[in-house]
Design an enzyme around this catalytic site. Structure first.
Site, mmCIF file in Angstrom:
data_model
loop_
_atom_site.group_PDB
_atom_site.id
_atom_site.type_symbol
_atom_site.label_atom_id
_atom_site.label_comp_id
_atom_site.label_asym_id
_atom_site.label_seq_id
_atom_site.Cartn_x
_atom_site.Cartn_y
_atom_site.Cartn_z
ATOM 1 N N LYS A 175 0.833 -1.196 0.000
ATOM 2 C CA LYS A 175 0.000 0.000 0.000
ATOM 3 C C LYS A 175 0.871 1.251 0.000
ATOM 4 O O LYS A 175 1.934 1.281 0.628
ATOM 5 C CB LYS A 175 -0.895 0.006 1.251
ATOM 6 N N THR A 207 -7.122 9.535 8.667
ATOM 7 C CA THR A 207 -6.787 8.277 7.988
ATOM 8 C C THR A 207 -6.618 7.144 9.004
ATOM 9 O O THR A 207 -5.988 6.141 8.718
ATOM 10 C CB THR A 207 -5.493 8.422 7.165
ATOM 11 N N GLY A 209 -7.223 3.901 10.647
ATOM 12 C CA GLY A 209 -7.920 2.669 10.280
ATOM 13 C C GLY A 209 -8.041 2.418 8.789
ATOM 14 O O GLY A 209 -8.798 1.535 8.367
ATOM 15 N N THR A 210 -7.293 3.163 7.973
ATOM 16 C CA THR A 210 -7.401 2.948 6.517
ATOM 17 C C THR A 210 -7.000 1.521 6.127
ATOM 18 O O THR A 210 -7.652 0.890 5.303
ATOM 19 C CB THR A 210 -6.516 3.939 5.722
ATOM 20 N N GLY A 211 -5.919 1.028 6.741
ATOM 21 C CA GLY A 211 -5.423 -0.305 6.383
ATOM 22 C C GLY A 211 -6.405 -1.399 6.790
ATOM 23 O O GLY A 211 -6.652 -2.352 6.041
ATOM 24 N N CYS A 212 -6.997 -1.252 7.986
ATOM 25 C CA CYS A 212 -7.972 -2.247 8.471
ATOM 26 C C CYS A 212 -9.174 -2.282 7.532
ATOM 27 O O CYS A 212 -9.634 -3.346 7.100
ATOM 28 C CB CYS A 212 -8.466 -1.875 9.876
HETATM 29 N N1 LIG Z 1 -4.068 10.215 2.002
HETATM 30 C C1 LIG Z 1 -4.599 9.201 1.303
HETATM 31 N N2 LIG Z 1 -5.355 9.465 0.206
HETATM 32 C C2 LIG Z 1 -5.892 8.447 -0.513
HETATM 33 N N3 LIG Z 1 -5.720 7.155 -0.212
HETATM 34 C C3 LIG Z 1 -4.983 6.821 0.863
HETATM 35 C C4 LIG Z 1 -4.378 7.830 1.686
HETATM 36 N N4 LIG Z 1 -3.710 7.229 2.703
HETATM 37 C C5 LIG Z 1 -3.900 5.902 2.529
HETATM 38 N N5 LIG Z 1 -4.653 5.654 1.426
HETATM 39 C C6 LIG Z 1 -5.088 4.343 0.937
HETATM 40 O O1 LIG Z 1 -5.589 3.619 2.040
HETATM 41 C C7 LIG Z 1 -5.206 2.256 1.953
HETATM 42 C C8 LIG Z 1 -4.392 1.896 3.205
HETATM 43 O O2 LIG Z 1 -3.093 2.411 3.000
HETATM 44 P P1 LIG Z 1 -2.073 2.801 4.137
HETATM 45 O O3 LIG Z 1 -0.735 2.852 3.486
HETATM 46 O O4 LIG Z 1 -2.581 4.025 4.837
HETATM 47 O O5 LIG Z 1 -2.213 1.576 5.101
HETATM 48 P P2 LIG Z 1 -1.873 1.450 6.617
HETATM 49 O O6 LIG Z 1 -0.729 2.327 6.954
HETATM 50 O O7 LIG Z 1 -1.747 0.005 6.885
HETATM 51 O O8 LIG Z 1 -3.174 1.984 7.305
HETATM 52 P P3 LIG Z 1 -3.481 2.012 8.882
HETATM 53 O O9 LIG Z 1 -2.229 1.680 9.603
HETATM 54 O O10 LIG Z 1 -3.994 3.406 9.091
HETATM 55 O O11 LIG Z 1 -4.575 1.035 9.159
HETATM 56 C C9 LIG Z 1 -4.419 2.093 0.651
HETATM 57 O O12 LIG Z 1 -5.245 1.627 -0.382
HETATM 58 C C10 LIG Z 1 -3.931 3.510 0.393
HETATM 59 O O13 LIG Z 1 -3.743 3.741 -0.993
HETATM 60 C C1 LIG Z 2 -6.820 -2.469 17.287
HETATM 61 C C2 LIG Z 2 -6.092 -1.759 16.196
HETATM 62 N N1 LIG Z 2 -5.800 -2.410 15.049
HETATM 63 C C3 LIG Z 2 -5.140 -1.772 14.049
HETATM 64 C C4 LIG Z 2 -4.760 -0.454 14.161
HETATM 65 C C5 LIG Z 2 -3.989 0.228 13.042
HETATM 66 O O1 LIG Z 2 -4.603 1.396 12.562
HETATM 67 P P1 LIG Z 2 -3.836 2.821 12.512
HETATM 68 O O2 LIG Z 2 -2.467 2.564 11.932
HETATM 69 O O3 LIG Z 2 -4.673 3.663 11.606
HETATM 70 O O4 LIG Z 2 -3.750 3.356 13.911
HETATM 71 C C6 LIG Z 2 -5.084 0.198 15.375
HETATM 72 N N2 LIG Z 2 -4.739 1.473 15.601
HETATM 73 N N3 LIG Z 2 -5.727 -0.482 16.366
#
Ligand SMILES: Nc1ncnc2c1ncn2[C@@H]1O[C@H](COP(=O)(O)OP(=O)(O)OP(=O)(O)O)[C@@H](O)[C@H]1O
Ligand SMILES: Cc1ncc(COP(=O)(O)O)c(N)n1
Length: 268
Positions: A175, A207, A209-212
């Site tokens: 990602k 942003t 929880g975007t990854g979850c």
């Molecule tokens: N600023 C942004 N604008 C558009 N898309 C984004 C942005 N930030 C993240 N994304 C998208 O969100 C999804 C998750 O990416 P990200 O790299 O943020 O994951 P992550 O760090 O594991 O997320 P988190 O740790 O917040 O759960 C990907 O599809 C990414 O392209």
């Molecule tokens: C319980 C739990 N699972 C996953 C994340 C990652 O999300 P983020 O990187 O956006 O804090 C979080 N903060 N908390």
């Protein structure tokens, strides 16, 4: 009516933006019946993580047995797993109950910097969990931690994707949220072909929880029978609009909008 069932194996975020709360909201929006196996409780809000309380391995196993013996999921996703012991137990139960369509989000560190996975658990992730992944969804720092590479360029990300493929994952998506580019580039690799999904980068604090949310959306689509690339494409649209139509909740890194995808569809 055919009901598809999706399972999240993850930590609880009391603030509701990430973890099992984000996953269950996403499953519901994408019309998959949501189930959860809790691995840890966190005290958390948009300002950060105030406490991390892992469950015991047997508590996690018992929940997986309850699901496995009655409610076989059509797909599952993993999130915060905290320790090597929990990772091993989860991998064993996935195999014991022959669970398919497995999305592994290798959560390590929360946006605010709190550790959600112990350092020594990365080896267990490589050895036990990545080999059972239909799709693995690391962000750039997670891909670096797993492969030991430093990812400065797209070629570096391609090399990391190849290494993750050789660890046994069927599909890899690195990602691009943490990337330096003006746009967000998510890189997909299926062992043969690289595909880049390029989207507008939103300038926002919200942003959390975007990854979850993204990984849960992939699992919901796999549960409905989509192939991996189609599932990733729907999940990408889901997360893009969830970030664009953010909710402005809390005074730190706010959550995304889990109902934006369906609200926009209803307007078309
Ligand atoms: N600023 C942004 N604008 C558009 N898309 C984004 C942005 N930030 C993240 N994304 C998208 O969100 C999804 C998750 O990416 P990200 O790299 O943020 O994951 P992550 O760090 O594991 O997320 P988190 O740790 O917040 O759960 C990907 O599809 C990414 O392209
Ligand atoms: C319980 C739990 N699972 C996953 C994340 C990652 O999300 P983020 O990187 O956006 O804090 C979080 N903060 N908390």
């Amino acid at each position: 009516m055919t009901v598809v069932k999706a399972l999240t194996i993850a930590g609880s975020d009391s603030g509701g933006g990430a973890g099992i709360q984000a996953d269950l909201k996403t499953f519901q929006e994408l019309k998959a019946y949501g189930m959860s196996v809790l691995t840890a409780v966190t005290a958390q809000n948009t300002l950060g993580v105030q406490g991390v309380y892992p469950l015991t391995v047997s508590q996690v196993e018992e929940q997986l047995d309850s699901i496995g013996e009655d409610l076989k999921p059509d797909a599952l996703k993993t999130g915060m797993l905290f320790s090597a012991e929990i990772i091993e137990a989860v991998a064993k139960k996935i195999q014991q109950y022959d669970m398919n369509n497995v999305v592994i989000d290798p959560v390590m560190i929360a946006k605010g910097g709190a550790k959600l996975l112990q350092d020594e658990a990365i080896d267990a992730m490589k050895k036990h969990l990545i080999p059972v992944a239909t799709v693995v969804t690391p962000n750039i720092p997670e891909a670096e931690a797993i492969t030991g590479l430093t990812l400065n360029s797209m070629d570096d990300r391609k090399e990391a994707a190849k290494r993750l493929y050789h660890l046994g994952a069927q599909n890899i998506i690195i990602k691009g949220g943490h990337g330096e580019e003006k746009e967000v580039i998510d890189l997909i690799y299926d062992g043969e072909t690289f595909t880049q999904l390029i989207n507008d980068r939103q300038i926002t604090e919200n942003t959390h929880g975007t990854g979850c949310t993204f990984a849960a959306a992939i699992a919901a689509e796999l549960a409905k029978g989509a192939d991996s690339l189609d599932a990733i494409r729907v999940a990408r649209e889901f997360i893009q609009v969830a970030i664009e139509d953010d909710l402005h909740i809390g005074s730190g890194h706010g959550p995304t909008n889990h109902w934006a995808f369906q609200s926009r569809r209803a307007k078309v």
